[in-house]
Enzyme design. Sequence first.
Site, PDB file in Angstrom:
ATOM      1  N   HIS A 164     -49.929 -50.176  47.880  1.00 22.49           N
ATOM      2  CA  HIS A 164     -50.667 -50.025  46.630  1.00 22.49           C
ATOM      3  C   HIS A 164     -51.711 -48.914  46.749  1.00 22.49           C
ATOM      4  O   HIS A 164     -51.755 -47.989  45.916  1.00 22.49           O
ATOM      5  CB  HIS A 164     -51.347 -51.352  46.286  1.00 22.49           C
ATOM      6  CG  HIS A 164     -52.189 -51.325  45.052  1.00 22.49           C
ATOM      7  ND1 HIS A 164     -51.788 -51.904  43.873  1.00 22.49           N
ATOM      8  CD2 HIS A 164     -53.421 -50.795  44.801  1.00 22.49           C
ATOM      9  CE1 HIS A 164     -52.722 -51.713  42.950  1.00 22.49           C
ATOM     10  NE2 HIS A 164     -53.731 -51.051  43.489  1.00 22.49           N
ATOM     11  N   GLU A 165     -52.550 -49.003  47.759  1.00 17.85           N
ATOM     12  CA  GLU A 165     -53.607 -48.001  47.905  1.00 17.85           C
ATOM     13  C   GLU A 165     -53.033 -46.620  48.201  1.00 17.85           C
ATOM     14  O   GLU A 165     -53.585 -45.602  47.768  1.00 17.85           O
ATOM     15  CB  GLU A 165     -54.596 -48.424  49.000  1.00 17.85           C
ATOM     16  CG  GLU A 165     -55.323 -49.730  48.720  1.00 17.85           C
ATOM     17  CD  GLU A 165     -56.029 -49.764  47.372  1.00 17.85           C
ATOM     18  OE1 GLU A 165     -56.420 -48.686  46.869  1.00 17.85           O
ATOM     19  OE2 GLU A 165     -56.181 -50.872  46.811  1.00 17.85           O
ATOM     20  N   HIS A 223     -51.313 -40.134  44.063  1.00 18.83           N
ATOM     21  CA  HIS A 223     -51.714 -39.619  42.750  1.00 18.83           C
ATOM     22  C   HIS A 223     -52.744 -38.507  42.926  1.00 18.83           C
ATOM     23  O   HIS A 223     -52.747 -37.506  42.184  1.00 18.83           O
ATOM     24  CB  HIS A 223     -52.290 -40.775  41.930  1.00 18.83           C
ATOM     25  CG  HIS A 223     -52.262 -40.552  40.449  1.00 18.83           C
ATOM     26  ND1 HIS A 223     -52.828 -41.437  39.564  1.00 18.83           N
ATOM     27  CD2 HIS A 223     -51.756 -39.550  39.687  1.00 18.83           C
ATOM     28  CE1 HIS A 223     -52.654 -41.002  38.329  1.00 18.83           C
ATOM     29  NE2 HIS A 223     -52.018 -39.861  38.379  1.00 18.83           N
ATOM     30  N   HIS A 243     -52.223 -44.868  44.971  1.00 16.54           N
ATOM     31  CA  HIS A 243     -53.393 -44.176  44.421  1.00 16.54           C
ATOM     32  C   HIS A 243     -53.604 -42.840  45.134  1.00 16.54           C
ATOM     33  O   HIS A 243     -53.890 -41.814  44.513  1.00 16.54           O
ATOM     34  CB  HIS A 243     -54.650 -45.031  44.604  1.00 16.54           C
ATOM     35  CG  HIS A 243     -54.804 -46.138  43.617  1.00 16.54           C
ATOM     36  ND1 HIS A 243     -54.710 -45.944  42.256  1.00 16.54           N
ATOM     37  CD2 HIS A 243     -55.089 -47.460  43.790  1.00 16.54           C
ATOM     38  CE1 HIS A 243     -54.914 -47.099  41.637  1.00 16.54           C
ATOM     39  NE2 HIS A 243     -55.146 -48.031  42.541  1.00 16.54           N
TER      40      HIS A 243
END
Length: 681
Positions: A470-471, A477, A474
């Site tokens: 998940h991290e 991105h 980010h």
Amino acid sequence: MASTTGTNPLLMVEFRVPFDRIRAEHVEPAVAQLLEDARAALERLAVHEFPRTYDNTLGALDDFIEPLDWAMGVIRHLESVATYPEFRAAFNKVQGEVSAFYTGIPLNAGLWKNVKDFAGSTDAAALTGERRRYLHKTVDSFRRHGADLDAAGKKRLEEIDVELTRLTTKFAENVLDSTNAFELVISDEQDLAGLPPSAIASARQSAERKGLEGWRFTLHAPDYFAVMTYMDRAAIRRQVYEAFAVRATEEGRDNRPLVVRILELRRAKAALLGYADFADLVLDDRMAHTGERAMAFLEDLKTKTERRFREENRELHEFRRSIEGAEAPELDPWDVAYYAEKQRTALYDFDEEALRPYFPMERVVAGLFDLVSRLYGIRVEEQPGAPVWDPEVRYYTVTDETGTMIGGFYADWYPRENKRGGAWMDSLITGGPRIDGFRPHLGLICGNLTPRVGGKPALLTHREVETIFHEFGHLLHHLLSRCQTRSLAGTSVAWDFVELPSQIMENWCWERDALDLFARHWETGAPIPEELFQKMKRARTFRAANAQMRQVGFGFIDLLLHRSYQRDRDGDPVEFTRRLLQEFSPAPLPPYHAMIAAFTHLFASPVGYGAGYYSYKWAEVLEADAFTRFQAEGIFSPEVGASFRNEILSRGDSEDPADLYRNFMGRDPDPKALLLRSGLA
């Protein structure tokens, strides 16, 4: 002794951040100098002596604040991961003045006049693409941040923002200090019954670090969830639950008055800026646009989930009766995770602890890097020797298909007492294409995952693996951004869109072919046995309605606090939120339940996820649907990966997020994908 200008490591933007040299005494003199420089640059931006162009107006506006951004980003990060009293004091001392400066940028009358003059020019009318969007967003943002207020209104807005910065910083500090203040030391080994060997070994190691006999448990995530899920002794579960539920309510660290004041200030800010409430203010520039639409979204999810939610809770109570007899009492909050884990084991013959040996940290990380290399054509390599804030921190570089370095990042995965809880990603430098070439990005990811114990590698739970993915989503991105405008790059997107790149990454943690890249037994190297994998897949939707209702409940209290809550009418905010959360809880909440006092998502920064917690579910609708394209065309498909990189990851906020999504999927999102994946359709 304060550093001189020439030796202060915070005064010059460096890609190789000198974390090993930054000390508390550097903070105040550096910030004072950077503020002086930034104020001078702002005054130059506000003069009216030459024709306004994109470069001398919007381009300059995008760039002039970068040195202060960089220094405050580094300072704020160190306060989160390596704090100590002197550093905290220095951080708190500069926060107010920095906040006032940032608030004052759109309130500068000369700058606002120049922005409007350029916006009305023929050059502005000819802008296209990213530059046109940046102009429109700048004008909207200035208005939303008070550019049209009179002098008294601007002064009041600055006062509100400075006080919000001070209060939210104190809120976060109280949560960290309150969490660290608790420890439970168990001396009788029989009291450990039910705990898996990994949790027992970790607790023993924790006690040894403190020079204690026995086994030490804290309120940090690995300890807390192990106790709640596996500890047979209900009295101990209750003791730990109660300590967790009242964090940041004790004398000297009581966040309850801060919550009241933060809500008052946010409400006053919204009214000052002409909005009905704080939700409408912060959502104006997000996909939901209004608090009413966000609330309608949550209401719809609640309607589609609550029948199954009630069934799951009835089934769990019946399960307890099946093993303890018809007189078994109703579940208390500290019983739910414990009996749910036993029920899951009974239904699916699946114990999540059985997966731990297959998730050694180093192999998980290596597999993640392999996956993103296949999807996005990038290469991630560790680079030893970089200055770091703790010996456990690792530094990596990211290169593209041509071997060009496009970014770097730090990874800090394990809990410490000088580090805040949770998991997060942050950016330190936002690069991208420039006239003189590509500037690499710099970011970081942090977590509080199960550490190494007793000579073994760090063996993670499946949920912790999802957290890493998940991290890293980010981070991708940020690192893969190709925006020329710093303010639009990377994760600088609508907050109900920002979780799409992160949450979609979790899907690969459930795919057999992807797991085989990294899920290998730490001793034998064997992959997860097929029987265990199938049990894991079957158990995926176990109590999915409870998981969804929990998130929806947090979204509800967030929006209601920021849309309609009134202290005189609704009473104490802790009691108000406890009453609301009861509808979303599988067990009666005790009268002391005060989770809102430690809800850092809402109150640990001036805005944060305040009025935006619904974003997690909003983005989950997007990512569940978007992943169906990977499933249809291949979970390792470089073509789909390139499309996701080009249409989503690289574009930042250079285009409306709804359009970016349509560019990738060829249509609007279908909410059924989330319900199907959760077993709720």
